[in-house]
Design an enzyme around this catalytic site. Structure first.
Site, PDB file in Angstrom:
ATOM      1  N   CYS A 133       0.944  -1.372  -0.299  1.00 27.19           N
ATOM      2  CA  CYS A 133       0.088   0.097   0.012  1.00 27.19           C
ATOM      3  C   CYS A 133       0.715   1.513  -0.338  1.00 27.19           C
ATOM      4  CB  CYS A 133      -0.653  -0.029   0.817  1.00 27.19           C
ATOM      5  SG  CYS A 133       0.348  -0.375   2.590  1.00 27.19           S
ATOM      6  N   HIS A 145      -2.437   7.269   3.647  1.00 28.22           N
ATOM      7  CA  HIS A 145      -1.327   6.258   4.759  1.00 28.22           C
ATOM      8  C   HIS A 145       0.189   6.750   3.176  1.00 28.22           C
ATOM      9  CE1 HIS A 145      -0.849   1.550   4.815  1.00 28.22           C
ATOM     10  NE2 HIS A 145      -1.153   2.207   5.844  1.00 28.22           N
TER      11      HIS A 145
END
Length: 474
Positions: free
Chosen positions: A39, A102
């Site tokens: 991710c 993120h």
């Protein structure tokens, strides 16, 4: 989400009518890659147009380790990196991110400090309902956005959809060019879907989540058409890494015919579903074999906006407009990195593995399996195996599942490896790695007392600072 999760890529249940229609009206990319098998680094690459090893989204705590941004990470996206929204701002764009960021959760790393004008979502993943006394997560308090871990019910995707529609309407009303980064995360474990989608898929809860995302994308595209701006809006759909087979089948998806999944540099970990849509410009029904990368979205978006890419740094993305508008093919390699190591390289239909590793025997013995049911002797190894002097070579046209390495003695092998070795030497000679951002973890940097906690009565006392090397087992 995995390459095999969409009907148009052959998923047997055919439950993604809107994405399939998007592909029919636009261009399908069959050979499109992320820049990392997980991710955070792939998102950093998408927004900077640069490999994670250049933009700092990697670790040197271990060799070839996958690292990301948990709540106790000290690092994040460096100020020295120029993100796509910062550059689009210069051309008068209004930028919004909806969903998962993120790229670091400390205030200096937030999207609003890096070119986004608006943000609705979370710096991290949605591991709610949250016991924030031990591991606080912000700025969205997830106990306020319930995910029922028994049933998988949550209405987050609906909230994200409404935010998107409202933002688009507002920009259209004021004739304002906009960039929307719609980063939903319902297909990441714990998987969730809203009530009207629960139990509607042949594929169980994961399929319910895919169906809701598909439905939402259909609504966004229809909204653009109803507002009369579809011919003036470029839309691209892709994923940040392959399906997490460790969570499958209940909480993970399908990578189609490809080997392994998320966390690995086999095709299943990094080849992504990808669809470009721009009615009146991209010819309908196009299928491209162009080797593409999420980093190309950086260069392509700048090209669309008439903004020059920064000339003071290496940009790894290429402009895909000639591919999408004229059907051209651009010769370029794909580099498969895992942490600080170049694991494999693809050129044309050949892929050479310089290192192979799924995960350690120790992790595997705990039931952590990135390649369930797909063990290939000498390929999906549980020790890090170096093949620098005799790379393992696969022809991805004949063997998309990376099961049959070419014979070292064959002329075909010699020719392909000679070509790829030249590309590797060139790449490594000019590579200047960025300062690694994902080495240090410290409980004290978690968001114990985020802005607004006083109002909610949710401020917590931070522990003493105790920086340590983050542990990255794979």
């Amino acid at each position: 989400m995995g390459w095999g999760d969409l009907g148009v890529f052959g998923e047997p249940s055919k439950e993604t009518p809107n994405l399939d229609q998007m592909a029919a009206e636009g261009m399908l990319f069959l050979d499109f890659y992320t820049a990392s098998p997980l991710c955070s680094p792939s998102r950093a690459a998408l927004l900077t147009g640069r490999l994670p090893v250049r933009n700092g989204f990697y670790t040197t705590n271990g060799h070839a380790r996958n690292a990301y941004t948990p709540q106790d990470i000290v690092g994040g996206i460096p100020d020295s990196e120029l993100l796509l929204p910062e550059l689009l701002k210069k051309a008068g764009y209004t930028n919004k991110i909806i969903g998962k960021w993120h790229l670091g959760h400390r205030p200096q790393f937030h999207p609003l400090r890096h070119g986004f004008d608006e943000w609705f979502g979370s710096p991290n993943c949605h591991f709610g309902p949250y016991d924030s006394r031990e591991r606080p997560n912000i700025p969205v308090y997830y106990e306020d956005f319930k995910i029922n871990l028994k049933t998988g019910e949550a209405n987050l995707t609906q909230l994200y959809l409404q935010e998107a529609l409202d933002f688009i309407s507002k920009q259209q009303a004021s004739q304002q060019p906009f960039f929307l980064y719609w980063a939903i995360d319902a297909t990441h474990a714990p998987v969730y879907a809203s009530k009207q989608f629960l139990g509607t898929s042949q594929r169980g809860l994961y399929g319910d989540a895919v169906r809701e995302i598909d439905d939402s994308i259909g609504k966004i595209l229809k909204h653009l058409q109803q507002l009369g701006i579809s011919e003036n809006t470029f839309v691209f759909f892709t994923s940040d890494n392959g399906a997490a087979l460790i969570s499958a089948p209940k909480q993970g998806g399908s990578n189609g015919p490809f080997l392994c999944g998320k966390q690995t540099t086999f095709e299943g970990g990094m080849r992504e579903p990808a669809i470009a849509w721009w009615p009146g410009h991209i010819p309908a029904g196009g299928v491209s074999h162009q080797l593409g990368s999420v980093m190309d979205l950086f260069s392509t978006s700048l090209s669309l906006a008439g903004v020059q890419p920064p000339s003071d740094r290496q940009i790894d993305g290429i402009d895909l407009l000639p591919v999408m508008l004229q059907g051209r093919l651009i010769d370029r390699p794909i580099f498969y990195y895992r942490g600080n190591e170049l694991m494999a390289v693809r050129a044309g239909l050949y892929k050479a593995h310089y290192w192979t590793w799924s995960n350690s025997w120790e992790e595997h013995s705990k039931g952590i399996d990135f390649c369930p049911g797909q063990s290939v002797a000498g390929v999906t190894t549980h020790t890090q195996e170096e093949h620098t002097y005799l790379p393992l070579l696969f022809h991805l046209g004949r063997d998309p599942g990376e099961k049959y390495p070419l014979s070292f003695a064959s002329e075909e092998y010699q020719r392909a490896v000679e070509h790829i070795s030249g590309l590797v030497q060139q790449h490594k000679a000019s590579l200047v790695p960025g300062q690694p951002q994902l080495n240090v973890c410290d409980q004290a940097v978690m968001n114990w007392s985020p802005p607004g906690c006083e109002k909610l009565g949710k401020c917590l006392k931070a522990p003493e600072s105790d920086p340590k090397k983050c542990s990255w087992p794979h």
